[in-house]
Design a protein around this motif. Structure first.
Motif, PDB file in Angstrom:
ATOM      1  N   ASN A 244       1.338   5.670  -1.239  1.00  0.00           N
ATOM      2  CA  ASN A 244       0.873   6.917  -1.856  1.00  0.00           C
ATOM      3  C   ASN A 244       1.887   7.417  -2.882  1.00  0.00           C
ATOM      4  O   ASN A 244       1.822   8.548  -3.336  1.00  0.00           O
ATOM      5  CB  ASN A 244       0.611   7.992  -0.796  1.00  0.00           C
ATOM      6  CG  ASN A 244       1.875   8.460  -0.108  1.00  0.00           C
ATOM      7  OD1 ASN A 244       2.831   7.696   0.050  1.00  0.00           O
ATOM      8  ND2 ASN A 244       1.894   9.714   0.325  1.00  0.00           N
TER       9      ASN A 244
ATOM     10  N   PHE B 202       0.867  -1.180   0.000  1.00  0.00           N
ATOM     11  CA  PHE B 202       0.000   0.000   0.000  1.00  0.00           C
ATOM     12  C   PHE B 202       0.903   1.228   0.000  1.00  0.00           C
ATOM     13  O   PHE B 202       1.774   1.364   0.879  1.00  0.00           O
ATOM     14  CB  PHE B 202      -0.906   0.018   1.244  1.00  0.00           C
ATOM     15  CG  PHE B 202      -1.968  -1.033   1.247  1.00  0.00           C
ATOM     16  CD1 PHE B 202      -3.268  -0.730   0.836  1.00  0.00           C
ATOM     17  CD2 PHE B 202      -1.686  -2.329   1.660  1.00  0.00           C
ATOM     18  CE1 PHE B 202      -4.256  -1.704   0.851  1.00  0.00           C
ATOM     19  CE2 PHE B 202      -2.670  -3.311   1.677  1.00  0.00           C
ATOM     20  CZ  PHE B 202      -3.967  -2.997   1.270  1.00  0.00           C
TER      21      PHE B 202
ATOM     22  N   ASN C 128      -8.303   5.609   3.505  1.00  0.00           N
ATOM     23  CA  ASN C 128      -7.864   4.312   2.976  1.00  0.00           C
ATOM     24  C   ASN C 128      -6.925   3.609   3.945  1.00  0.00           C
ATOM     25  O   ASN C 128      -7.070   2.418   4.236  1.00  0.00           O
ATOM     26  CB  ASN C 128      -7.147   4.504   1.636  1.00  0.00           C
ATOM     27  CG  ASN C 128      -8.060   4.913   0.496  1.00  0.00           C
ATOM     28  OD1 ASN C 128      -7.588   5.335  -0.551  1.00  0.00           O
ATOM     29  ND2 ASN C 128      -9.377   4.810   0.670  1.00  0.00           N
TER      30      ASN C 128
ATOM     31  N   LEU D 109      -2.981   4.239  -2.988  1.00  0.00           N
ATOM     32  CA  LEU D 109      -4.024   4.887  -2.193  1.00  0.00           C
ATOM     33  C   LEU D 109      -4.664   6.034  -2.963  1.00  0.00           C
ATOM     34  O   LEU D 109      -4.015   6.699  -3.775  1.00  0.00           O
ATOM     35  CB  LEU D 109      -3.417   5.403  -0.891  1.00  0.00           C
ATOM     36  CG  LEU D 109      -2.777   4.320  -0.007  1.00  0.00           C
ATOM     37  CD1 LEU D 109      -1.889   4.953   1.049  1.00  0.00           C
ATOM     38  CD2 LEU D 109      -3.843   3.456   0.640  1.00  0.00           C
ATOM     39  N   GLY D 110      -5.933   6.271  -2.686  1.00  0.00           N
ATOM     40  CA  GLY D 110      -6.614   7.401  -3.300  1.00  0.00           C
ATOM     41  C   GLY D 110      -6.257   8.688  -2.591  1.00  0.00           C
ATOM     42  O   GLY D 110      -5.677   8.695  -1.504  1.00  0.00           O
TER      43      GLY D 110
ATOM     44  N   LEU E 257      -8.825  11.483   1.970  1.00  0.00           N
ATOM     45  CA  LEU E 257      -9.161  10.201   1.346  1.00  0.00           C
ATOM     46  C   LEU E 257      -8.018   9.200   1.520  1.00  0.00           C
ATOM     47  O   LEU E 257      -8.258   8.014   1.779  1.00  0.00           O
ATOM     48  CB  LEU E 257      -9.484  10.401  -0.132  1.00  0.00           C
ATOM     49  CG  LEU E 257      -9.918   9.151  -0.915  1.00  0.00           C
ATOM     50  CD1 LEU E 257     -11.134   8.500  -0.268  1.00  0.00           C
ATOM     51  CD2 LEU E 257     -10.204   9.507  -2.376  1.00  0.00           C
ATOM     52  N   THR E 258      -6.786   9.672   1.396  1.00  0.00           N
ATOM     53  CA  THR E 258      -5.630   8.803   1.609  1.00  0.00           C
ATOM     54  C   THR E 258      -5.621   8.268   3.036  1.00  0.00           C
ATOM     55  O   THR E 258      -5.399   7.073   3.274  1.00  0.00           O
ATOM     56  CB  THR E 258      -4.326   9.575   1.339  1.00  0.00           C
ATOM     57  OG1 THR E 258      -4.459  10.344   0.155  1.00  0.00           O
ATOM     58  CG2 THR E 258      -3.152   8.626   1.202  1.00  0.00           C
TER      59      THR E 258
ATOM     60  N   GLN F 175      -7.943   1.684   7.346  1.00  0.00           N
ATOM     61  CA  GLN F 175      -8.596   0.377   7.285  1.00  0.00           C
ATOM     62  C   GLN F 175      -7.608  -0.774   7.127  1.00  0.00           C
ATOM     63  O   GLN F 175      -8.023  -1.922   6.976  1.00  0.00           O
ATOM     64  CB  GLN F 175      -9.587   0.357   6.117  1.00  0.00           C
ATOM     65  CG  GLN F 175     -10.659   1.439   6.218  1.00  0.00           C
ATOM     66  CD  GLN F 175     -11.580   1.436   5.020  1.00  0.00           C
ATOM     67  OE1 GLN F 175     -12.196   0.417   4.685  1.00  0.00           O
ATOM     68  NE2 GLN F 175     -11.680   2.569   4.354  1.00  0.00           N
TER      69      GLN F 175
END
Length: 265
Positions: free
Chosen positions: A133, A131, A170, A151-152, A166-167, A173
């Motif tokens: 960014n 995961f 994500n 990641l968004g 938003l990042t 979770q």
């Protein structure tokens, strides 16, 4: 290495000694008390007292047996500029970091040119999920043999990163087994720092959601540098992967803080 010319008279008042100490450290970046005492023709006890004063002023940071000049990093360099610095060292660090990846790992990696090299070198390890960014690898045709989850968030073109609420949503979770973090400064006193607040927020959340080791990947030029935003105190760091340019005193100081130092060769 640059040299510093001493004044003709060696009877220096404290202010003059402090100025000369800063000049020596500016030229050499890191120096032992013995070397500083020799350069100023004074005793080591005098140097230690002067360094204590300069440290309280935030100008230097004392290390085991010496000192290092604090360097402030105020602005994030463009990704392309950073990518051209210490290329060989970053590649070696990336390879050494990737060697720590184990089957089944869930990995966090932040944005940056050194973590990009980590992601490039993860090969042949089954059931790995990353995961990140970091978007640097998305447009160059690179083929991943692990599951990559980008990641968004809001895209920052200069740093090739996504950040923002938003990042964070994500990331909140997911829990990782390992985290690889690229930084802009590492210091005994100020910890690990980066220059932008949005990136710092993401890194802090990555560390908070890591169940295993937090691994800093950084070339030696980041030692002693201090940027604007704290992302981790040294006690939160398990390993540092760096290159052979890191000063031996710096290695010992980090080891004394229970950080494993891995020198990539």
């Amino acid at each position: 290495m640059d040299t510093v010319q001493l004044p003709a008279s060696l009877s220096l008042i404290p202010a003059q000694r402090h100025e000369l100490l800063l000049k020596v450290l500016a030229a050499q970046r890191i120096a032992s008390c013995a070397a500083l005492a020799e350069a100023l023709n004074v005793s080591e006890s005098t140097v230690r007292r002067d360094l204590e004063i300069l440290e309280k002023q935030g100008l230097i940071e004392r290390t085991r047996g010496g000192a290092i000049l604090n360097e402030r990093i105020r602005y994030e360099a463009e990704f392309v500029q950073r990518a051209q610095r210490m290329i060989e060292e970053k590649c070696l660090i990336g390879r050494a970091a990737a060697a720590l990846v184990e089957p089944g790992d869930v990995i966090f990696a932040n944005s940056g040119t050194t973590t990009e090299q980590v992601l490039r070198h993860i090969r042949g390890v089954p059931n790995v999920t990353v995961f990140t960014n970091n978007t640097a690898l998305l447009n160059d045709g690179y083929e991943f043999d692990y599951e990559l989850v980008v990641l968004g968030g809001s895209y920052l073109p200069l740093s090739k990163a996504v950040v923002g609420p938003l990042t964070s949503a994500n990331l909140s979770q997911v829990y990782a087994t390992k985290t690889f973090i690229g930084i802009e400064g590492i210091s005994l006193r100020y910890g690990c720092t980066v220059s932008t607040f949005p990136e710092a927020e993401i890194i802090r959340l990555m560390i908070e959601h890591t169940q295993g080791p937090v691994i800093i990947v950084s070339d030696h030029t980041k030692w002693g540098a201090v940027s604007n935003h704290l992302i981790a105190r040294l006690e939160q760091v398990d390993k540092l992967i760096t290159d052979g340019g890191l000063d031996a005193n710096a290695r010992m100081a980090l080891i004394s803080r229970s950080i494993e130092v891995i020198v990539a060769t």
